[in-house]
Scaffold this motif. Structure first.
Motif, PDB file in Angstrom:
ATOM      1  N   UNK A 291       0.864  -1.179   0.000  1.00  0.00           N
ATOM      2  CA  UNK A 291       0.000   0.000   0.000  1.00  0.00           C
ATOM      3  C   UNK A 291       0.900   1.228   0.000  1.00  0.00           C
ATOM      4  N   UNK A 292       0.388   2.333  -0.539  1.00  0.00           N
ATOM      5  CA  UNK A 292       1.132   3.587  -0.517  1.00  0.00           C
ATOM      6  C   UNK A 292       0.266   4.670   0.093  1.00  0.00           C
ATOM      7  N   UNK A 293       0.754   5.242   1.185  1.00  0.00           N
ATOM      8  CA  UNK A 293       0.119   6.383   1.844  1.00  0.00           C
ATOM      9  C   UNK A 293       1.045   7.575   1.662  1.00  0.00           C
ATOM     10  N   UNK A 294       0.478   8.723   1.293  1.00  0.00           N
ATOM     11  CA  UNK A 294       1.268   9.944   1.176  1.00  0.00           C
ATOM     12  C   UNK A 294       0.736  10.970   2.148  1.00  0.00           C
ATOM     13  N   UNK A 295       1.579  11.919   2.494  1.00  0.00           N
ATOM     14  CA  UNK A 295       1.127  13.005   3.352  1.00  0.00           C
ATOM     15  C   UNK A 295       1.835  14.282   2.979  1.00  0.00           C
ATOM     16  N   UNK A 296       1.081  15.352   2.980  1.00  0.00           N
ATOM     17  CA  UNK A 296       1.595  16.715   2.827  1.00  0.00           C
ATOM     18  C   UNK A 296       0.824  17.538   3.838  1.00  0.00           C
ATOM     19  N   UNK A 297      -0.073  18.430   3.366  1.00  0.00           N
ATOM     20  CA  UNK A 297      -0.930  19.134   4.308  1.00  0.00           C
ATOM     21  C   UNK A 297      -1.935  18.201   4.941  1.00  0.00           C
ATOM     22  N   UNK A 298      -2.311  17.144   4.218  1.00  0.00           N
ATOM     23  CA  UNK A 298      -3.188  16.103   4.727  1.00  0.00           C
ATOM     24  C   UNK A 298      -2.638  14.770   4.260  1.00  0.00           C
ATOM     25  N   UNK A 299      -3.236  13.662   4.728  1.00  0.00           N
ATOM     26  CA  UNK A 299      -2.754  12.338   4.379  1.00  0.00           C
ATOM     27  C   UNK A 299      -3.785  11.625   3.518  1.00  0.00           C
ATOM     28  N   UNK A 300      -3.324  10.744   2.648  1.00  0.00           N
ATOM     29  CA  UNK A 300      -4.240  10.007   1.790  1.00  0.00           C
ATOM     30  C   UNK A 300      -3.643   8.704   1.313  1.00  0.00           C
ATOM     31  N   UNK A 301      -4.517   7.804   0.869  1.00  0.00           N
ATOM     32  CA  UNK A 301      -4.123   6.492   0.367  1.00  0.00           C
ATOM     33  C   UNK A 301      -4.110   6.555  -1.157  1.00  0.00           C
ATOM     34  N   UNK A 302      -2.925   6.487  -1.777  1.00  0.00           N
ATOM     35  CA  UNK A 302      -2.846   6.582  -3.229  1.00  0.00           C
ATOM     36  C   UNK A 302      -2.752   5.216  -3.896  1.00  0.00           C
ATOM     37  N   UNK A 303      -2.413   4.176  -3.131  1.00  0.00           N
ATOM     38  CA  UNK A 303      -2.444   2.812  -3.649  1.00  0.00           C
ATOM     39  C   UNK A 303      -3.025   1.905  -2.584  1.00  0.00           C
ATOM     40  N   UNK A 304      -4.240   1.402  -2.850  1.00  0.00           N
ATOM     41  CA  UNK A 304      -4.865   0.462  -1.926  1.00  0.00           C
ATOM     42  C   UNK A 304      -4.032  -0.817  -1.891  1.00  0.00           C
ATOM     43  N   UNK A 305      -4.192  -1.650  -0.854  1.00  0.00           N
ATOM     44  CA  UNK A 305      -3.414  -2.878  -0.773  1.00  0.00           C
ATOM     45  C   UNK A 305      -3.445  -3.658  -2.085  1.00  0.00           C
ATOM     46  N   UNK A 306      -2.257  -3.903  -2.627  1.00  0.00           N
ATOM     47  CA  UNK A 306      -2.116  -4.460  -3.965  1.00  0.00           C
ATOM     48  C   UNK A 306      -1.178  -5.663  -3.924  1.00  0.00           C
ATOM     49  N   UNK A 307      -1.532  -6.770  -4.619  1.00  0.00           N
ATOM     50  CA  UNK A 307      -0.613  -7.916  -4.662  1.00  0.00           C
ATOM     51  C   UNK A 307       0.757  -7.506  -5.184  1.00  0.00           C
ATOM     52  N   UNK A 308       1.799  -8.038  -4.566  1.00  0.00           N
ATOM     53  CA  UNK A 308       3.152  -7.622  -4.888  1.00  0.00           C
ATOM     54  C   UNK A 308       3.578  -7.916  -6.305  1.00  0.00           C
ATOM     55  N   UNK A 309       2.956  -8.883  -6.961  1.00  0.00           N
ATOM     56  CA  UNK A 309       3.363  -9.206  -8.327  1.00  0.00           C
ATOM     57  C   UNK A 309       2.754  -8.269  -9.365  1.00  0.00           C
ATOM     58  N   UNK A 310       1.926  -7.323  -8.955  1.00  0.00           N
ATOM     59  CA  UNK A 310       1.397  -6.312  -9.876  1.00  0.00           C
ATOM     60  C   UNK A 310       2.399  -5.161  -9.962  1.00  0.00           C
TER      61      UNK A 310
END
Length: 624
Positions: A291-310
């Motif tokens: 999964x990828x979470x980013x944060x700047x002024x606020x936080x957000x999920x830019x990649x939901x849990x994804x199988x590693x082979x993708x």
């Protein structure tokens, strides 16, 4: 020194005042300075909007869980759903931005290792000043605000008064690579940026690994004369973690927590960070989740849990990241942990990997509040690795402490080559824990040892009683990791004692009469990752183990420890200067397949040239 700090503090205060007069207000729809037609601004705004939508549900669930935990008395710190942002914690001492350093001098023909590292070449090809590259991209770094924890060297101990030394292991290496970055930019590091244990633990000393995971690490001891003083001895205690084959690694639940704030808008920050994570992707498997979470002024999920082979999906998500806005690190950490907990893999690797310059300036900015949050989350089985990037506002103090509290490790990434080392070549050690709460206790025999001093591990000291207390947290060791500790000893009768004897005596004789043939008793405690009760390893160290000639391993470790001491002022080395340290390291280089030891020799020579010319100031802020 105090007057100098006061002067720099006043200078920084004036700088902040001027900066505040012109500082812009950042909103969710305007997160970066407009430039080049606004195309980049629109991409960042869209990214933050999508991320916020993706993370909204998980963040709400996290807040609700935190509220329930607080109501039941299980949380150490309250977590509110609409708490007002805390004010940014001021830096106590901050010099004005340093002058631009000159281009790094040409390396000698026999030592070109540093020049071959891509990330360091970036700093060599341009004036590597604080925020120099960032200014070109539009982010304004007003002053050098790097933060390092103030720490004094461990004091000399008189064995009869204090025969027992107890500390937690530490596998971090960030101090070494961060100092390497400074030296590559022709800058001497501040003393508090140098941690001897992190210099020592950067290198592989060829310890023999254990045969099975049942005993997760082996223990090696060596004992010989100190190169800087023949009247003193060096005791090496080395630990080698079990080397888990890649095929045997359990499924991983990884959350990449990435700082995309405006301060990351520099080639040595977000772009290098993206390249660093991309190194991991080819080795991810179907059973892994990313999964990828980013944060700047606020936080957000830019990649939901994804199988590693993708792989392509993960690479595309990384490539789409851009920098802009303020830094709400607390919100990002909370969302990342919530994501990891929702996708917890029992018996697997569950880890948040935080990549940042550490410049948290909105939301939860108090270090203690952030540490409380991380301490709470480790109880849920999610570990924390922190990766530091960039210069100018790097907060090593916080990144290192969060990793320690989060049952993880800390590294500083100064090049793509270092990213490959940490995240690919040493992925097992970085991500997979084979033993937790590892403690070392050495009892020295007063009949044999007059004085001793532990080199490094200043912020990992434990009380004597903590060794047997399984409730006391300590460091973790990953698969294949090395841990090295050095003691400097003065033996009874060798004439090298540094403290005068008491006129009227003092100190009780040992309760048990032990022969002077036994130098020390070495004990280690550890827990298996799934257990709460520690196991004990112990063995005596005898005088007949003293080696008349130090091994290649011990000599190189001594050179590394001496270099760290020299950068901190050289108070323990006498006349053993950087020239002699370089010679010692060169003569004990041994097998060096990765070129790291040759690179170390060049760093010593670079430091010698800088100290001789005294042409560059120390550049970083020391946090008291």
């Amino acid at each position: 020194m105090r007057s100098s700090r006061l002067t720099t503090a006043i200078s920084f205060a004036l700088t902040l005042t001027l900066a505040a007069c012109t500082q812009k207000t950042t909103t969710s729809s305007d997160v970066i300075t407009k430039r080049d037609g606004g195309e980049r601004e629109q991409r960042v705004a869209t990214q933050e909007h999508d991320a916020a939508l993706g993370g909204k549900k998980i963040e709400a669930q996290y807040v609700e869980e935190s509220r329930k935990e607080h109501a039941s008395g299980r949380t150490a710190t309250a977590t509110g759903t609409a708490a007002a942002p805390e004010p940014a914690k001021p830096v106590r001492s901050a010099p004005a931005a340093p002058p631009m350093p000159a281009t790094v001098a040409e390396a000698p023909a026999e030592a070109k290792v540093l020049a071959d590292r891509p990330g360091l070449a970036l700093q060599r090809s341009k004036p590597a000043t604080v925020g120099a590259a960032a200014v070109a991209l539009g982010y304004q770094q007003p002053a050098n605000t790097e933060r390092y924890q103030d720490h004094a060297d461990n004091p000399l101990q008189i064995t009869r008064d204090n025969p027992v030394s107890t500390f937690s292991i530490d596998v971090d290496t960030g101090s070494y690579t961060n100092v390497r970055r400074m030296l590559a930019a022709n800058q001497l590091p501040p003393a508090d940026a140098v941690r001897a244990e992190e210099f020592l633990n950067y290198f592989d000393y060829g310890y023999t690994p254990p045969a099975s995971r049942e005993t997760p690490f082996s223990v090696t001891t060596e004992f010989s004369t100190a190169p800087w003083n023949t009247q003193r001895k060096l005791l090496l205690v080395g630990i080698k973690g079990y080397e888990l084959p890649a095929k045997d690694l359990p499924p991983s639940n990884l959350v990449f927590l990435i700082d995309t704030s405006g301060s990351m808008d520099s080639p040595d920050k977000l772009p290098m960070l993206i390249d660093a994570f991309k190194q991991m992707v080819p080795n991810l498997r179907e059973q892994d989740r990313v999964s990828i979470v980013v944060y700047a002024g606020s936080a957000g999920l830019v990649l939901a849990p994804t199988p590693g082979n993708q792989h392509q999906r993960i690479l595309d998500a990384l490539s789409a990241l851009s920098a802009g806005g303020s830094t709400n690190g607390g919100a990002g950490i909370a969302l990342a942990y919530a994501t990891a907990r929702q996708n917890l893999i029992k018996g697997g690797v569950n880890r948040v990997v935080l990549a940042t310059d550490g410049d948290f300036n909105v939301g939860t900015t108090d270090d203690e509040a952030l540490k409380t949050l991380v301490a709470r989350e480790r109880e849920h089985g999610v570990a924390l690795t922190t990766l530091g990037f960039g210069a100018g506002n790097y907060n090593e103090q916080l990144a290192e402490q969060l990793a320690d509290i989060g049952n993880g490790n800390h590294a500083y990434i100064d090049s793509v080559a270092e990213a490959r080392k940490v995240l690919v070549a040493e992925a097992g050690g970085t991500l997979f824990t084979i033993a937790k709460d590892v403690k070392i206790q050495v009892e020295f025999n007063p009949a044999a040892v007059a004085e001793y001093r532990l080199i490094g591990y200043e912020n990992r000291q434990l009380r004597r009683e903590d060794f047997n207390n399984d409730k006391v947290d300590a460091g973790e060791i990953g698969a294949g990791h090395d841990v090295t500790a050095l003691y400097e000893l003065t033996l009874v009768g060798d004439g090298g004692t540094q403290v005068d004897p008491l006129r009227y005596g003092g100190g009780d004789k040992p309760a048990n009469s032990v022969s002077a043939d036994e130098i020390a008793f070495v004990k280690l405690r550890y827990k298996q990752p799934s257990e709460d009760t520690s196991r004990l390893i112990e063995r005596p160290l005898r005088k007949n183990e003293l080696q008349p000639q130090a091994s290649e391993r011990l000599r190189f470790a001594a050179a590394v420890a001496a270099f760290a001491d020299s950068l901190r002022g050289g108070t323990h080395l006498g006349a053993f200067n950087l020239d002699r340290i370089a010679t010692l390291a060169r003569d004990s280089r041994g097998s060096d397949s990765g070129g790291y030891r040759a690179e170390f020799v060049q760093l010593v020579e670079t430091a010698r040239r800088l100290k001789a010319g005294d042409s560059q100031p120390e550049v970083a802020v020391i946090a008291d």
